[in-house]
Design a protein around this motif. Structure first.
Motif, PDB file in Angstrom:
ATOM      1  N   LEU A 289      -2.178 -11.304   6.408  1.00 57.63           N
ATOM      2  CA  LEU A 289      -1.744 -12.651   6.798  1.00 57.63           C
ATOM      3  C   LEU A 289      -2.830 -13.693   6.576  1.00 57.63           C
ATOM      4  O   LEU A 289      -2.572 -14.897   6.705  1.00 57.63           O
ATOM      5  N   PHE A 290      -4.075 -13.239   6.268  1.00 55.85           N
ATOM      6  CA  PHE A 290      -5.143 -14.182   5.949  1.00 55.85           C
ATOM      7  C   PHE A 290      -4.828 -14.872   4.626  1.00 55.85           C
ATOM      8  O   PHE A 290      -3.976 -14.430   3.853  1.00 55.85           O
ATOM      9  N   THR A 291      -5.537 -15.982   4.364  1.00 62.11           N
ATOM     10  CA  THR A 291      -5.399 -16.675   3.089  1.00 62.11           C
ATOM     11  C   THR A 291      -6.748 -16.673   2.387  1.00 62.11           C
ATOM     12  O   THR A 291      -7.699 -17.314   2.846  1.00 62.11           O
ATOM     13  N   PRO A 292      -6.871 -15.935   1.243  1.00 62.57           N
ATOM     14  CA  PRO A 292      -5.858 -15.034   0.676  1.00 62.57           C
ATOM     15  C   PRO A 292      -5.776 -13.734   1.487  1.00 62.57           C
ATOM     16  O   PRO A 292      -6.685 -13.449   2.270  1.00 62.57           O
ATOM     17  N   PRO A 293      -4.704 -12.954   1.274  1.00 64.05           N
ATOM     18  CA  PRO A 293      -4.598 -11.649   1.953  1.00 64.05           C
ATOM     19  C   PRO A 293      -5.822 -10.786   1.647  1.00 64.05           C
ATOM     20  O   PRO A 293      -6.306 -10.762   0.518  1.00 64.05           O
ATOM     21  N   VAL A 294      -6.307 -10.067   2.670  1.00 64.65           N
ATOM     22  CA  VAL A 294      -7.603  -9.402   2.579  1.00 64.65           C
ATOM     23  C   VAL A 294      -7.471  -7.937   2.168  1.00 64.65           C
ATOM     24  O   VAL A 294      -6.702  -7.171   2.755  1.00 64.65           O
ATOM     25  N   SER A 295      -8.255  -7.558   1.167  1.00 65.70           N
ATOM     26  CA  SER A 295      -8.371  -6.145   0.781  1.00 65.70           C
ATOM     27  C   SER A 295      -9.212  -5.428   1.838  1.00 65.70           C
ATOM     28  O   SER A 295     -10.214  -5.967   2.317  1.00 65.70           O
ATOM     29  N   VAL A 296      -8.809  -4.201   2.175  1.00 67.22           N
ATOM     30  CA  VAL A 296      -9.492  -3.489   3.258  1.00 67.22           C
ATOM     31  C   VAL A 296      -9.656  -2.004   2.943  1.00 67.22           C
ATOM     32  O   VAL A 296      -8.949  -1.444   2.114  1.00 67.22           O
ATOM     33  N   ILE A 297     -10.618  -1.393   3.633  1.00 67.32           N
ATOM     34  CA  ILE A 297     -10.686   0.057   3.739  1.00 67.32           C
ATOM     35  C   ILE A 297     -10.212   0.374   5.150  1.00 67.32           C
ATOM     36  O   ILE A 297     -10.813  -0.047   6.134  1.00 67.32           O
ATOM     37  N   LEU A 334      -7.951   2.792   0.683  1.00 66.77           N
ATOM     38  CA  LEU A 334      -8.275   1.505   0.075  1.00 66.77           C
ATOM     39  C   LEU A 334      -6.976   0.737  -0.158  1.00 66.77           C
ATOM     40  O   LEU A 334      -6.083   1.212  -0.864  1.00 66.77           O
ATOM     41  N   ILE A 335      -6.867  -0.425   0.475  1.00 76.43           N
ATOM     42  CA  ILE A 335      -5.670  -1.256   0.335  1.00 76.43           C
ATOM     43  C   ILE A 335      -6.080  -2.535  -0.373  1.00 76.43           C
ATOM     44  O   ILE A 335      -6.852  -3.347   0.145  1.00 76.43           O
ATOM     45  N   ILE A 336      -5.575  -2.717  -1.586  1.00 77.54           N
ATOM     46  CA  ILE A 336      -6.001  -3.825  -2.443  1.00 77.54           C
ATOM     47  C   ILE A 336      -5.053  -5.015  -2.284  1.00 77.54           C
ATOM     48  O   ILE A 336      -3.832  -4.881  -2.422  1.00 77.54           O
ATOM     49  N   ARG A 337      -5.646  -6.188  -1.995  1.00 72.98           N
ATOM     50  CA  ARG A 337      -4.894  -7.433  -1.902  1.00 72.98           C
ATOM     51  C   ARG A 337      -5.649  -8.520  -2.677  1.00 72.98           C
ATOM     52  O   ARG A 337      -6.556  -8.227  -3.436  1.00 72.98           O
ATOM     53  N   GLU A 338      -5.254  -9.763  -2.477  1.00 70.38           N
ATOM     54  CA  GLU A 338      -5.752 -10.848  -3.341  1.00 70.38           C
ATOM     55  C   GLU A 338      -7.229 -11.191  -3.139  1.00 70.38           C
ATOM     56  O   GLU A 338      -7.870 -11.738  -4.032  1.00 70.38           O
ATOM     57  N   SER A 339      -7.799 -10.901  -1.956  1.00 68.38           N
ATOM     58  CA  SER A 339      -9.170 -11.348  -1.671  1.00 68.38           C
ATOM     59  C   SER A 339     -10.205 -10.717  -2.596  1.00 68.38           C
ATOM     60  O   SER A 339     -11.288 -11.275  -2.762  1.00 68.38           O
ATOM     61  N   SER A 340      -9.875  -9.576  -3.188  1.00 70.21           N
ATOM     62  CA  SER A 340     -10.844  -8.898  -4.057  1.00 70.21           C
ATOM     63  C   SER A 340     -10.581  -9.122  -5.533  1.00 70.21           C
ATOM     64  O   SER A 340     -11.175  -8.462  -6.382  1.00 70.21           O
TER      65      SER A 340
END
Length: 345
Positions: A289-297, A334-340
């Motif tokens: 829900l962050f802008t941009p959506p955050v990639s996380v481990i 590892l979940i890849i979203r726009e922040s990376s």
């Protein structure tokens, strides 16, 4: 029915014209009691909402049927999910859970453990604080045979069960992903080197850089010794990072609270510099829900809590001293979203 009016074994025995020992054995399913008597007692107990007296049981079994849990902060997404896992196993096995927070203080950790032991908990589930370096009091407790299982933040100075996420490969894959996106100056914001998770994640970061022929720069690594508990400490680290390494193009954070606090700090600091790629260890459900959506481990926190509790209960209920211990390492995701993603403009 009030709590003080709860039905007892004596009440059941009187109502059914049985001895208290017969009722007690029937409730425990003992073989010497006939099936007919067991059925009679169980049906009556259920109808009258009979529940065993936990104090009487603890005196008889010399157990409190309670487990102590020591974590840094319940509000931390990882720990809140791990506690859910702990409770799911504990309660299904007839144990209650007493949760304490250290807020990354070694003094509070020691006080919490002393209090839990004085309350006669049957065992401890422990995740060390950022400040903890002296483990002598824990060693003394362990040497006396007190059941302790470590999870997440662990030490090999105490030989007992340990349950963790795969911190090394989680960090390696996060760094590798940023490199694959074209980032070259990847900063690493982490906690104190006292913690096992800090050392393992830093090594994963270093090895990924080495594998892709990117020189390690110690100036790109910032230690926030309170693990994100102090906002100003993180903001100063981010500010200093941009000042000392203006070419930094991505940030990898090594902890749940560190990740969310760094994201907040970046909103203030990066305005003066530039936007950067970002990925971090966090179990927050709000990352997308962050802008941009955050990639996380994402760590398997719930499963870590479950696994640690299963091991602890096994220790508590063992007929013999436990001397063979497990080191369980559960995979992270590892979940890849726009922040990376590398910016093109």
């Amino acid at each position: 029915m009030k709590f003080d009016d709860a039905i007892t074994i004596k009440d059941i025995a009187k109502a059914l014209n049985l001895s208290t020992s017969t009722v007690s054995r029937a409730l425990r399913g003992r073989y010497e009691i006939s099936a007919e008597t067991k059925k009679l007692v169980m049906e009556y107990a259920e109808r009258m909402n009979y529940r065993p007296n936990p104090i009487a049981l603890s005196l008889k079994e010399q157990r409190s049927k309670a487990i102590g849990v020591v974590v840094s902060e319940i509000a931390n997404n990882f720990f809140s999910q791990a506690i859910n896992g702990i409770e799911s196993i504990a309660y299904n096995n007839g144990y209650h859970v007493i949760i304490t927070q250290t807020h990354e203080s070694k003094e509070r950790e020691m006080v919490n453990i002393q209090h839990l032991v004085s309350r006669s908990v049957d065992g401890l589930l422990l995740s060390l604080s950022c400040e903890t370096t002296d483990l002598s009091y824990l060693k003394q407790l362990h040497d006396k045979g007190f059941p302790i299982v470590q999870f997440d933040r662990v030490t090999d100075e105490i030989d007992t069960h340990r349950v963790t996420a795969d911190n090394y490969f989680g960090a390696f894959h996060a760094t590798e992903h940023l490199i694959s996106q074209g980032f070259k100056k990847i900063a690493h914001i982490t906690s104190t080197s006292n913690l096992s998770i800090t050392r393992e994640r830093l090594q994963g970061y270093k090895d990924a850089l080495e594998q892709y022929n990117i020189a390690y720069d110690a100036g790109l690594v910032k230690h926030c010794n309170h693990g994100g508990m102090i906002y100003d400490e993180v903001e100063q680290a981010v500010e200093h990072l941009f000042q000392s390494r203006p070419t930094v193009d991505a940030i990898f954070t090594a902890g749940d609270r560190l990740t969310t606090v760094t994201l907040s700090a970046l909103k203030n600091v990066a305005r003066k510099y530039k936007q950067v790629g970002f990925i971090g260890f966090t179990n927050t459900n709000l990352a997308e829900l962050f802008t941009p959506p955050v990639s996380v481990i994402r760590q398997p926190a719930f499963e870590i809590g479950q696994s640690a509790t299963e091991l602890l209960i096994r220790m508590i209920e063992s007929k013999r001293p436990v001397t063979d211990f497990e080191n369980r390492v559960l995979p992270s995701s590892l979940i890849i979203r726009e922040s990376s993603a590398l910016a093109t403009s």
